[in-house]
Design an enzyme around this catalytic site. Sequence first.
Site, mmCIF file in Angstrom:
data_model
loop_
_atom_site.group_PDB
_atom_site.id
_atom_site.type_symbol
_atom_site.label_atom_id
_atom_site.label_comp_id
_atom_site.label_asym_id
_atom_site.label_seq_id
_atom_site.Cartn_x
_atom_site.Cartn_y
_atom_site.Cartn_z
ATOM 1 N N PRO A 24 0.731 -1.422 0.167
ATOM 2 C CA PRO A 24 -0.122 -0.033 0.109
ATOM 3 C C PRO A 24 0.764 1.322 0.045
ATOM 4 O O PRO A 24 1.661 1.385 0.843
ATOM 5 C CB PRO A 24 -0.701 -0.165 1.230
ATOM 6 N N GLU A 25 0.647 1.957 -0.992
ATOM 7 C CA GLU A 25 1.154 3.219 -1.071
ATOM 8 C C GLU A 25 0.038 4.402 -1.005
ATOM 9 O O GLU A 25 -1.017 3.926 -0.990
ATOM 10 C CB GLU A 25 2.168 3.532 -2.346
ATOM 11 N N LYS B 298 1.218 7.709 3.981
ATOM 12 C CA LYS B 298 0.691 6.441 3.715
ATOM 13 C C LYS B 298 -0.071 5.814 5.182
ATOM 14 O O LYS B 298 -0.318 4.757 5.418
ATOM 15 C CB LYS B 298 2.020 5.473 3.712
ATOM 16 N N ARG C 296 16.094 -1.763 -2.987
ATOM 17 C CA ARG C 296 14.607 -1.877 -3.882
ATOM 18 C C ARG C 296 14.956 -2.112 -5.107
ATOM 19 O O ARG C 296 15.800 -1.666 -5.868
ATOM 20 C CB ARG C 296 13.741 -0.644 -3.724
#
Length: 277
Positions: free
Chosen positions: A2-3, A59, A267
Amino acid sequence: MPELPEVETIANGLHKRVAGDVIESVWIGDKSNLLKSPAVEIAKMLEGAEIAHARRAGKHIVIDLAEPRRRKDSAHKPRGQWIVHLGMTGRVLVCDVGTEQAKHTHLVAQLRSGRELRFVDPRRFGKLQVVAAESFRAPGDEPIGADRERFIKMFKGRKTPIKSALLNQKLLSGIGNIYADESLFRSAIRPRRRAATLTRNDLMRLYDAIQVVLAEAIAAGGSSVSDYVDANGDEGFFQLEHRVYGREAEPCMVCATPIKRVVIAGRSSHYCPKCQK
DNA sequence: ACTATTTCCTGGATGC
DNA sequence: TGCATCCAGGAAATAG
């Protein structure tokens, strides 16, 4: 994962479903790494509170709690804020009491309406916290509608790759791995470019790309990758619009060059070596 | 004041 | 089929 667009979708869905309801009692599990506030403080804040509002900040899901109203038309007296961060795999579910409890359920709040709010998070990267009324601030600036000049100054003198800077929540709060990659593709900037080397023109394009990507993603209800679903259990559709994220070795949608994947700040980062400079 | 690296955590995918 | 290993990543902690 979730962003901003996913959290926005979840928070809005949550608001529609539980605003005005009252939390009667709370059960909290024993996995304390999820708790930024002590369990007793969370329980004390939630129990007996009316859910005045649920919304997004960065967020984070911000749930404004009020003292319960005696009459329907009387004013809300703020009690505090319940802050939920979903981490990677966190979910907030609104269930009927009878619904079987999912594995990795860490908090259950019984509601006066007979339903339950449940926080489920297998990987436990999520965070639960309570703070004083109207005190919560996301660590950085809200990306949507950010001030352009402030945005441009934000990256000045930073030697870190622009991708890392976009992930830094103290600068902009809400952008994560997917939307960083998608915004950089749409502004034709390579993720490894040092932030300080971006020209004013680059940054203007990046600003615009962030606005467009986030707006499109919110309109699509977020991106459903791995197990993301919103407060109603519905999937988003923005994953169908990803141009680089998760498309390693697939042809660029603009020039057909294979999309590259590199690791930046630990990442996965995806980009088109021809379109992005 | 920054920046880079490590750590937390489980489930799904992969390899032998 | 089973078992071990790897990988995903948000953000705090740690080291430089």
